[in-house]
Scaffold this motif. Structure first.
Motif, short mmCIF file in Angstrom:
data_model
loop_
_atom_site.label_atom_id
_atom_site.label_comp_id
_atom_site.label_asym_id
_atom_site.label_seq_id
_atom_site.Cartn_x
_atom_site.Cartn_y
_atom_site.Cartn_z
N LYS A 175 -58.97 -6.89 16.15
CA LYS A 175 -58.20 -5.71 16.57
C LYS A 175 -56.80 -6.18 16.95
CE LYS A 175 -58.37 -2.12 20.16
NZ LYS A 175 -56.93 -2.15 20.32
N GLY A 176 -55.81 -5.36 16.70
CA GLY A 176 -54.44 -5.70 17.10
C GLY A 176 -54.21 -5.42 18.58
N GLY A 177 -53.15 -5.99 19.12
CA GLY A 177 -52.69 -5.65 20.47
C GLY A 177 -53.58 -6.13 21.59
N MET A 178 -54.38 -7.15 21.37
CA MET A 178 -55.30 -7.58 22.43
C MET A 178 -54.68 -8.65 23.34
SD MET A 178 -58.94 -7.26 20.47
CE MET A 178 -60.06 -7.85 21.70
N GLY A 179 -53.51 -9.16 22.97
CA GLY A 179 -52.85 -10.14 23.85
C GLY A 179 -52.72 -11.54 23.28
N LYS A 180 -52.86 -11.67 21.95
CA LYS A 180 -52.81 -13.01 21.33
C LYS A 180 -51.44 -13.67 21.49
CE LYS A 180 -53.90 -11.13 17.39
NZ LYS A 180 -54.21 -9.76 17.85
N SER A 181 -50.38 -12.93 21.13
CA SER A 181 -49.04 -13.53 21.17
C SER A 181 -48.63 -13.87 22.60
CB SER A 181 -48.01 -12.58 20.54
OG SER A 181 -48.38 -12.28 19.22
N THR A 182 -48.98 -12.98 23.53
CA THR A 182 -48.67 -13.22 24.94
C THR A 182 -49.36 -14.49 25.42
OG1 THR A 182 -48.44 -10.85 25.30
CG2 THR A 182 -48.79 -12.19 27.26
N ALA A 183 -50.63 -14.64 25.06
CA ALA A 183 -51.37 -15.83 25.48
C ALA A 183 -50.80 -17.07 24.80
CB ALA A 183 -52.85 -15.66 25.15
N LEU A 237 -48.39 -16.82 12.44
CA LEU A 237 -48.89 -16.42 11.12
C LEU A 237 -48.86 -14.91 10.92
CD1 LEU A 237 -49.92 -19.36 11.45
CD2 LEU A 237 -52.04 -18.65 10.38
N ASP A 238 -48.31 -14.20 11.91
CA ASP A 238 -48.30 -12.74 11.88
C ASP A 238 -47.02 -12.25 11.17
OD1 ASP A 238 -48.20 -10.04 12.39
OD2 ASP A 238 -48.64 -10.21 14.54
N PRO A 239 -47.14 -11.44 10.11
CA PRO A 239 -45.94 -10.93 9.44
C PRO A 239 -45.02 -10.14 10.39
CG PRO A 239 -47.92 -10.30 8.23
CD PRO A 239 -48.38 -10.98 9.50
N LEU A 280 -60.75 -13.37 28.92
CA LEU A 280 -60.75 -12.01 29.49
C LEU A 280 -59.45 -11.77 30.26
CD1 LEU A 280 -64.25 -11.16 30.98
CD2 LEU A 280 -63.11 -10.11 29.01
N ILE A 281 -58.77 -10.69 29.93
CA ILE A 281 -57.54 -10.32 30.64
C ILE A 281 -57.86 -9.11 31.50
CG2 ILE A 281 -55.11 -9.68 30.42
CD1 ILE A 281 -55.28 -10.58 27.47
N ASP A 282 -57.94 -9.32 32.81
CA ASP A 282 -58.30 -8.20 33.67
C ASP A 282 -57.07 -7.66 34.39
OD1 ASP A 282 -59.92 -6.33 34.85
OD2 ASP A 282 -61.40 -7.79 35.53
N TYR A 330 -57.49 -14.72 34.13
CA TYR A 330 -56.22 -14.37 33.50
C TYR A 330 -56.05 -12.86 33.66
CZ TYR A 330 -52.96 -14.12 29.46
OH TYR A 330 -51.89 -13.92 28.64
N THR A 331 -54.89 -12.42 34.17
CA THR A 331 -54.77 -10.99 34.48
C THR A 331 -53.58 -10.35 33.75
OG1 THR A 331 -53.47 -11.43 36.44
CG2 THR A 331 -55.84 -11.18 36.76
N HIS A 332 -53.54 -9.03 33.85
CA HIS A 332 -52.50 -8.22 33.23
C HIS A 332 -51.38 -8.05 34.27
CE1 HIS A 332 -51.87 -5.59 29.73
NE2 HIS A 332 -51.00 -5.01 30.53
N ARG A 333 -50.23 -8.60 34.01
CA ARG A 333 -49.12 -8.55 34.98
C ARG A 333 -47.82 -8.31 34.24
NH1 ARG A 333 -50.81 -11.20 39.86
NH2 ARG A 333 -52.68 -12.44 39.50
N ALA A 334 -46.96 -7.52 34.87
CA ALA A 334 -45.67 -7.19 34.24
C ALA A 334 -44.86 -8.45 33.93
CB ALA A 334 -44.87 -6.27 35.16
N ASP A 335 -45.01 -9.49 34.75
CA ASP A 335 -44.22 -10.71 34.53
C ASP A 335 -44.42 -11.29 33.13
OD1 ASP A 335 -43.02 -10.65 36.97
OD2 ASP A 335 -44.16 -12.31 37.85
N TYR A 336 -45.63 -11.16 32.57
CA TYR A 336 -45.87 -11.71 31.23
C TYR A 336 -44.98 -11.00 30.21
CZ TYR A 336 -49.99 -14.20 32.90
OH TYR A 336 -50.84 -15.05 33.56
N ARG A 337 -44.93 -9.67 30.34
CA ARG A 337 -44.13 -8.87 29.40
C ARG A 337 -42.64 -9.14 29.59
NH1 ARG A 337 -41.81 -4.45 30.64
NH2 ARG A 337 -43.16 -4.03 32.44
#
Ligand code: ATP
Ligand code: MG
Length: 223
Positions: free
Chosen positions: A10-18, A38-40, A139-141, A169-176
């Protein structure tokens, strides 16, 4: 040289961020690190350009790569002294995923503990098991304290034959925000919670892939 692939069907799961943040944490820990994108859609390639424009250091090295060139580029990076290469892939791009899984020592699958994302893991895990490839769900919580939700998700993943990375590993604005500035969180906010947790994820991954603790070795050499 070790190779770690980030994949999901599935797309958008957090691969590039990780990929970006683990590469920055590994670089900070002293490893020569590269990301092959490898992502177009080239999210990591775009991040590398932002980085260059901002005058930030060219480490970790990052570039866009088509699947057919991955084997050659890995050989070249190894000859150039790379110790760790992260392969970022596009969700649903079978060719890139197959190439990345084939080249990897270990595969990470980022996933939020939601029914929507967990329900997509079955085919991904089945394929990795069929390929006999070591793999972990990252897991990104939304909160480090949500241990019950993570526990339920872990049970569901283990029932599907997968394993969950123990590092939180959590969901935080700092990553974005870090990525929007061409940085990893360890550069953007080195002392904040996101940096502390991603360093822990990196230290767990380092042991899993059998990489040395460069900082500890250097300190021992100085004694
Ligand atoms: N730990 C996190 N904290 C905050 N935001 C995150 C985190 N991980 C991912 N995101 C956000 O979720 C969105 C998707 O993340 P990302 O682009 O890393 O996913 P992806 O799996 O690489 O997507 P694609 O399959 O499209 O390449 C982005 O907006 C990103 O900023
Ligand atoms: Mg991506």
């Amino acid at each position: 040289m070790k190779v770690v692939a980030l994949t999901s069907d599935k797309g958008g799961m957090g691969k590039s961020t990780a990929a970006i943040n683990l590469a920055c944490a590994a670089t900070e820990a002293g490893l020569e690190t590269a990301i092959l994108d490898l992502d177009p859609q080239a999210s990591v390639g775009r991040w590398a350009r932002l980085r260059k424009k901002a005058g930030l250091p060219p480490r970790p090295f990052a570039e866009v790569c088509v699947p057919i060139d991955v084997e050659d580029r890995l050989g070249e990076l190894k000859d150039a002294g790379a110790q760790l290469v992260l392969l970022d892939t596009a969700g649903r791009d079978n060719n890139a995923i197959t190439t990345a899984i084939g080249a990897a020592d270990l595969v990470l699958i980022p996933c939020h503990p939601t029914d929507l994302e967990l329900s997509t893991l079955g085919p991904t895990l089945a394929r990795l098991r069929a390929d006999n490839k070591r793999h972990f769900v990252l897991l990104i919580d939304w909160s480090a304290g949500a241990s019950r939700r993570r526990g339920d998700a872990t049970t569901a993943i283990e029932r599907a034959g997968g394993r969950v990375a123990p590092a939180i590993y959590t969901h935080r604005a700092d990553y974005r925000v870090a990525i929007e500035q061409g940085q990893g969180v360890t550069e953007f906010q080195p002392h904040q919670a996101a940096s502390i947790e991603i360093r822990k994820v990196w230290r767990w991954l380092r042991v899993e892939i059998g990489m040395p603790d460069i900082a500890a070795l250097a300190a021992a050499g100085r004694e």
